[in-house]
Design a protein around this motif. Structure first.
Motif, PDB file in Angstrom:
ATOM      1  N   HIS A 168       0.868  -1.242  -0.096  1.00 20.40           N
ATOM      2  CA  HIS A 168       0.109  -0.002  -0.009  1.00 20.40           C
ATOM      3  C   HIS A 168       1.023   1.171  -0.012  1.00 20.40           C
ATOM      4  O   HIS A 168       0.496   2.187  -0.804  1.00 20.40           O
ATOM      5  CB  HIS A 168      -0.783   0.114   1.397  1.00 20.40           C
ATOM      6  CG  HIS A 168      -1.761   1.251   1.315  1.00 20.40           C
ATOM      7  ND1 HIS A 168      -1.413   2.493   1.698  1.00 20.40           N
ATOM      8  CD2 HIS A 168      -3.007   1.528   0.830  1.00 20.40           C
ATOM      9  CE1 HIS A 168      -2.244   3.308   1.806  1.00 20.40           C
ATOM     10  NE2 HIS A 168      -3.412   2.566   0.985  1.00 20.40           N
TER      11      HIS A 168
ATOM     12  N   HIS B  85      -2.758   7.203   0.465  1.00 18.09           N
ATOM     13  CA  HIS B  85      -3.161   6.789  -1.001  1.00 18.09           C
ATOM     14  C   HIS B  85      -2.280   5.996  -1.539  1.00 18.09           C
ATOM     15  O   HIS B  85      -1.145   6.242  -1.699  1.00 18.09           O
ATOM     16  CB  HIS B  85      -3.687   8.031  -1.935  1.00 18.09           C
ATOM     17  CG  HIS B  85      -4.252   7.815  -3.006  1.00 18.09           C
ATOM     18  ND1 HIS B  85      -5.655   7.423  -3.131  1.00 18.09           N
ATOM     19  CD2 HIS B  85      -3.691   7.562  -4.437  1.00 18.09           C
ATOM     20  CE1 HIS B  85      -5.917   7.063  -4.452  1.00 18.09           C
ATOM     21  NE2 HIS B  85      -5.016   7.252  -5.031  1.00 18.09           N
TER      22      HIS B  85
ATOM     23  N   TYR C 101      -8.019  -0.221   4.820  1.00 19.21           N
ATOM     24  CA  TYR C 101      -7.619   1.167   4.127  1.00 19.21           C
ATOM     25  C   TYR C 101      -8.778   1.953   3.504  1.00 19.21           C
ATOM     26  O   TYR C 101      -9.529   1.433   2.740  1.00 19.21           O
ATOM     27  CB  TYR C 101      -6.556   0.721   3.155  1.00 19.21           C
ATOM     28  CG  TYR C 101      -5.317   0.085   3.654  1.00 19.21           C
ATOM     29  CD1 TYR C 101      -4.244   0.747   3.904  1.00 19.21           C
ATOM     30  CD2 TYR C 101      -5.314  -1.258   3.894  1.00 19.21           C
ATOM     31  CE1 TYR C 101      -3.127   0.454   4.535  1.00 19.21           C
ATOM     32  CE2 TYR C 101      -4.054  -1.821   4.592  1.00 19.21           C
ATOM     33  CZ  TYR C 101      -2.860  -0.957   4.876  1.00 19.21           C
ATOM     34  OH  TYR C 101      -1.776  -1.635   5.168  1.00 19.21           O
ATOM     35  N   ASP C 102      -8.877   3.111   3.715  1.00 19.19           N
ATOM     36  CA  ASP C 102      -9.841   4.072   3.438  1.00 19.19           C
ATOM     37  C   ASP C 102      -9.987   4.051   1.952  1.00 19.19           C
ATOM     38  O   ASP C 102     -11.150   4.212   0.985  1.00 19.19           O
ATOM     39  CB  ASP C 102      -9.797   5.442   4.000  1.00 19.19           C
ATOM     40  CG  ASP C 102     -10.419   5.503   5.376  1.00 19.19           C
ATOM     41  OD1 ASP C 102     -10.774   4.313   5.832  1.00 19.19           O
ATOM     42  OD2 ASP C 102      -9.916   6.266   6.244  1.00 19.19           O
ATOM     43  N   ASP C 103      -8.597   4.395   1.409  1.00 20.97           N
ATOM     44  CA  ASP C 103      -8.486   4.578   0.020  1.00 20.97           C
ATOM     45  C   ASP C 103      -8.721   3.232  -0.923  1.00 20.97           C
ATOM     46  O   ASP C 103      -9.204   3.258  -2.100  1.00 20.97           O
ATOM     47  CB  ASP C 103      -7.155   5.022  -0.395  1.00 20.97           C
ATOM     48  CG  ASP C 103      -5.986   4.093  -0.060  1.00 20.97           C
ATOM     49  OD1 ASP C 103      -6.153   3.422   0.864  1.00 20.97           O
ATOM     50  OD2 ASP C 103      -5.246   3.862  -1.147  1.00 20.97           O
ATOM     51  N   TRP C 104      -8.618   2.024  -0.274  1.00 16.86           N
ATOM     52  CA  TRP C 104      -9.014   0.721  -0.952  1.00 16.86           C
ATOM     53  C   TRP C 104     -10.540   0.382  -0.695  1.00 16.86           C
ATOM     54  O   TRP C 104     -10.845  -0.291  -1.751  1.00 16.86           O
ATOM     55  CB  TRP C 104      -7.907  -0.347  -0.399  1.00 16.86           C
ATOM     56  CG  TRP C 104      -6.687  -0.223  -1.142  1.00 16.86           C
ATOM     57  CD1 TRP C 104      -6.176   0.376  -2.160  1.00 16.86           C
ATOM     58  CD2 TRP C 104      -5.613  -0.992  -0.654  1.00 16.86           C
ATOM     59  NE1 TRP C 104      -4.882   0.118  -2.495  1.00 16.86           N
ATOM     60  CE2 TRP C 104      -4.302  -0.840  -1.686  1.00 16.86           C
ATOM     61  CE3 TRP C 104      -5.270  -2.029   0.213  1.00 16.86           C
ATOM     62  CZ2 TRP C 104      -3.315  -1.344  -1.578  1.00 16.86           C
ATOM     63  CZ3 TRP C 104      -4.090  -2.676   0.400  1.00 16.86           C
ATOM     64  CH2 TRP C 104      -2.861  -2.366  -0.585  1.00 16.86           C
TER      65      TRP C 104
END
Length: 620
Positions: free
Chosen positions: A159, A164, A313-316
Motif C-alpha cells: 500500500h 493513498h 484502508y480507506d482509499d482501497w
C-alpha cells in the motif's frame, strides 16, 4: 551486437541442455546471468532468454537437492528484478514455497518478485501460474513464526506509507489472488458435486420457500367441506444425514422438517392473507456443515484475513466494495459458517463507511439477485446474529439517498419481520423505518398496520416517534382505538419477552389468529395468551411451548378452534388437558410425544374435532 548476444545465449543453452556436474552448471548459470545483465543491448529477449533456459533445465531435472534449488534461485535473482518468471519457473518457485516456507530465499528473493507482479498490469487469466506463485508466497509468509503479522507488513508495504496507494493495480491483483485461493479451498467439492436437487434445496433454503408437497394428507375424522382451517398443518418427514466427502472437504447435510405453514385461508369475507404471515422468516430447508482439511483451512484463513486487512484502508475500500459486490465466491463458501463469519468483518466495514460509493455496494448488482444486504440480514444464509449487522446496514442505507419509497417497499416485502423484531427490542433505526412505512402508506393490510403500531408503542423510542407521526397524521391514532388487529404473526426468533412487550403495548381485544411459529417462545408466554379473549386460532409450530403452557391454555381458552403443536416438546401429560377445549376442530400433534391411548381419549372427548395430524407419533 544482437547477433553476438544471441550466439552466446545459444551456446549456454546447448551447454545447459546436457548437464554433467551441478557445480559446473551453477557456474554456467551465473555466467549466463552476468552476460545478460552486462549486454549493451537490453531488451526482453536478452533478459528473458536465460530465465527460459533455466526454467527448461529445472523442469527436466526434478531430482535436485534443496541446496541446489536455492543456489539456482539466488543465481538468477538479479534477472528477476525486471522480468516476470516464466510459467515453469513459477511452478518451481511454488514448490519451493510449499516445501521450504521458512527459507531466506522466500523473503530475500521472492519478495521483490511478488511486489513487481502485484504492481504491474496483470491478466492472471493468461498468467495463472504467476497468480499461483503469489498465492503460495503469501502462504509461505503465513508459515513464519509471526504468521499473519508478516503478511500484514507485506500488505502495508504494497500500500505504501501515505494515505493513498500510488499503485492502482495492487488492490485488484491482491483481490484476484484471494478470490482464486478461496475458490481453491472448495474446488474438490465443487468438482465432485452432482448438483442434486437436495443440495440445491439446502443451499437455497434461506432465500426461497420450500415448495415440496407433503407425501401424506391430513387425517380427517369427520370430513366437512365447510371447515375453514387457518393452518396448513403439514410437516415433512425427517431424513437421515447425507455425507459427501472429498480429500479436502467434508460436507454433512441434514434435511429436516421445515415446510412453512401456508397461512392463506380466509376468515369471514376477508380473503387477503396477512402480509406478515406471508413474509415471516422461515428456517432454512436444512443445514450444511462444511469441514475443510487442514491445508485448505489454513489457505482460507490466510486469504480471508487479507481481505479484512484490505478493507481497513480507506482509499482501497471503495474499489474493494465494488469488486466484492457481485459476491464472487462459490456457493459452498457462502454455506460455510467459518467463511461467512470471518468475512462479516469486511461487510461491517462497508456498512460503517459513510461514502455512498461504498455502502451502496451492500445491495445487489441487479434486481432479483441477492447482495450482501440480503445474505447477512436475518433469514439470510450468512446471518449469525439477531440482526445487529442488518440494523447497521439499514441505518447507513436509509441515511443516504436510499431514504425512498422504493427502498421501504423492498424492506416491507422481504424484511418486515426482522424490522419489527428489532423495533420491538428498542432499535431506533427500525422504529424510524416502521414509522416511515406508515407515513408513506407502504403497508396496505389493516392488521399489519395495527401490529406495526403496537410494536412502536411497546418501547419508549417507538412510542415517541409514533406520537410525532400521529401529530402529522391524525387518522393513524384512530386505528388502534378500534380494538387492534384480528391477526398477528410474531417474527422468527421472537422470545417470551418480545411477545409480552408487544401484547402490553395496545389493545388486542379483536385478536382471533396468532402465529408464534418458528419463534423462541416457551410455556412462560401462556400467561399472556390467556388474556386474549377473542383468540380462536393459535400456531405454536416448532417452538419450545410445553405441557405447563398447554394446561394453562386449556383452563382459559375454551373457545380455541385451531391449535398447531407440530414439533413442540408437549407430551401426554399436557395433551390430555386439551380434552376440556370442546371447541377444537383442528389439532396438529405431528412429531410430538403423543401416545395412541391419549389420542383415542382426545377423539372421544372432543366432539367437534374434524381435522387432526398425528404423523410421526405413536398414534400414527
Amino acid at each position: 551486437m544482437a547477433g553476438v548476444a544471441q550466439k552466446k545465449i545459444y551456446k549456454y543453452k546447448k551447454v545447459l541442455s546436457n548437464p554433467s556436474r551441478w557445480e559446473v552448471v551453477l557456474k554456467e548459470i551465473r555466467t549466463l546471468v552476468d552476460m545478460a545483465l552486462t549486454s549493451p543491448l537490453q531488451d526482453d529477449s536478452i533478459n528473458q532468454a536465460p530465465l527460459e533456459i533455466v526454467s527448461k533445465l529445472l523442469s527436466e531435472n526434478t531430482n535436485l537437492t534443496t541446496q541446489e534449488h536455492e543456489n539456482i534461485i539466488v543465481a538468477i535473482a538479479p534477472l528477476l528484478e525486471n522480468n516476470h518468471p516464466p510459467p515453469d519457473l513459477c511452478e518451481f518457485f511454488c514448490k519451493h514455497c510449499r516445501e521450504r516456507p521458512r527459507s531466506m530465499v522466500v523473503i530475500e528473493v521472492f519478495t521483490p518478485v511478488v511486489q513487481r507482479i502485484l504492481k504491474h498490469n496483470m491478466d492472471f487469466g493468461k498468467c495463472p501460474r504467476l497468480r499461483l506463485f503469489t498465492q503460495e508466497y503469501i502462504l509461505a509468509l503465513n508459515e513464519l513464526n509471526a504468521g499473519m503479522e508478516v503478511v500484514k507488513k507485506f500488505i502495508q508495504s504494497m500500500h505504501g506509507p501515505t494515505g493513498h496507494c500510488p499503485h492502482p493495480r495492487v488492490l485488484p491483483n491482491l483481490v484476484a489472488v484471494c478470490l482464486a485461493a478461496i475458490y481453491s479451498c472448495y474446488e474438490e467439492f465443487i468438482n465432485s458435486r452432482d448438483n442434486s436437487p437436495s443440495l440445491k434445496e439446502i443451499r437455497n433454503g434461506c432465500q426461497q420457500p420450500c415448495d415440496r408437497k407433503p407425501t401424506l394428507p391430513l387425517r380427517l375424522l369427520h370430513p366437512s367441506p365447510d371447515l375453514v382451517s387457518q393452518e396448513a398443518t403439514l410437516s415433512e418427514p425427517r431424513l437421515k444425514s447425507v455425507v459427501v466427502a472429498s480429500s479436502e472437504v467434508h460436507v454433512e447435510v441434514e434435511r429436516t422438517s421445515t415446510a412453512k405453514p401456508a397461512l392463506t385461508a380466509s376468515t369471514g369475507n376477508d380473503s387477503e392473507p396477512n402480509l406478515i404471515d406471508c413474509l415471516m422468516v422461515s428456517p432454512a430447508c436444512g443445514t450444511m456443515s462444511i469441514e475443510l482439511g487442514p491445508q485448505a483451512g489454513r489457505t482460507l484463513g490466510c486469504h480471508v484475513e487479507i481481505l479484512k486487512l484490505l478493507s481497513d484502508y480507506d482509499d482501497w475500500r471503495p474499489s474493494l466494495a465494488s469488486l466484492l459486490q457481485p459476491i464472487p465466491f462459490p456457493k459452498e463458501a457462502l454455506a460455510h459458517e467459518k467463511f461467512t463469519k470471518e468475512l462479516k468483518y469486511v461487510i461491517q466495514r462497508f456498512a460503517e463507511d459513510p461514502r455512498q460509493e461504498v455502502h451502496s455496494c451492500l445491495l445487489s448488482v441487479r434486481a432479483g439477485k441477492d447482495g450482501w444486504f440480503q445474505l447477512y440480514s436475518p433469514g439470510g444464509v450468512a446471518c449469525d446474529d439477531d440482526g445487529e449487522l442488518f440494523a447497521s446496514m439499514v441505518h447507513i442505507l436509509m441515511g443516504s439517498c436510499y431514504k425512498t419509497k422504493k427502498f421501504l417497499l423492498s424492506l416491507a416485502e422481504n424484511k418486515l419481520g426482522p424490522c419489527m423484531l428489532l423495533a420491538l427490542r428498542g432499535n431506533q433505526t427500525m422504529a424510524e423505518i416502521l414509522c416511515l412505512m406508515l407515513e408513506y402508506n407502504i403497508i396496505d393490510n389493516n392488521d399489519t398496520q395495527l401490529q406495526i403500531i403496537s410494536t412502536l408503542e411497546s418501547t419508549d423510542v417507538g412510542k415517541r416517534m409514533y406520537e410525532q407521526l400521529c401529530d402529522r397524521q391524525r387518522e393513524l391514532k384512530e386505528l388502534q382505538r378500534k380494538g387492534g388487529p384480528t391477526r398477528l404473526t410474531l417474527p422468527s426468533k421472537s422470545t417470551d419477552a418480545d411477545l409480552a412487550r408487544l401484547l402490553s403495548s395496545g389493545s388486542f381485544g379483536n385478536l382471533e389468529n396468532l402465529s408464534l411459529a418458528f419463534t423462541n417462545v416457551t410455556s412462560a408466554c401462556a400467561e399472556h395468551l390467556i388474556k386474549l379473549p377473542s383468540l380462536k386460532q393459535l400456531n405454536l409450530w416448532s417452538t419450545q411451548f410445553g405441557d405447563a403452557g398447554l394446561r394453562l391454555l386449556s383452563e382459559h381458552l375454551t373457545m380455541l378452534q385451531v391449535l398447531n403443536l407440530c414439533e413442540t416438546p408437549v407430551t401426554d401429560a399436557g395433551l390430555l388437558a386439551l380434552s376440556s377445549m370442546k371447541s377444537l376442530c383442528s389439532l396438529n400433534m405431528n412429531s410430538t410425544k403423543l401416545s395412541a391411548d391419549t389420542y383415542e381419549d382426545l377423539k372421544a372427548k372432543l366432539p367437534n374435532l374434524k381435522e387432526v395430524d398425528v404423523r410421526y407419533t405413536e398414534a400414527w
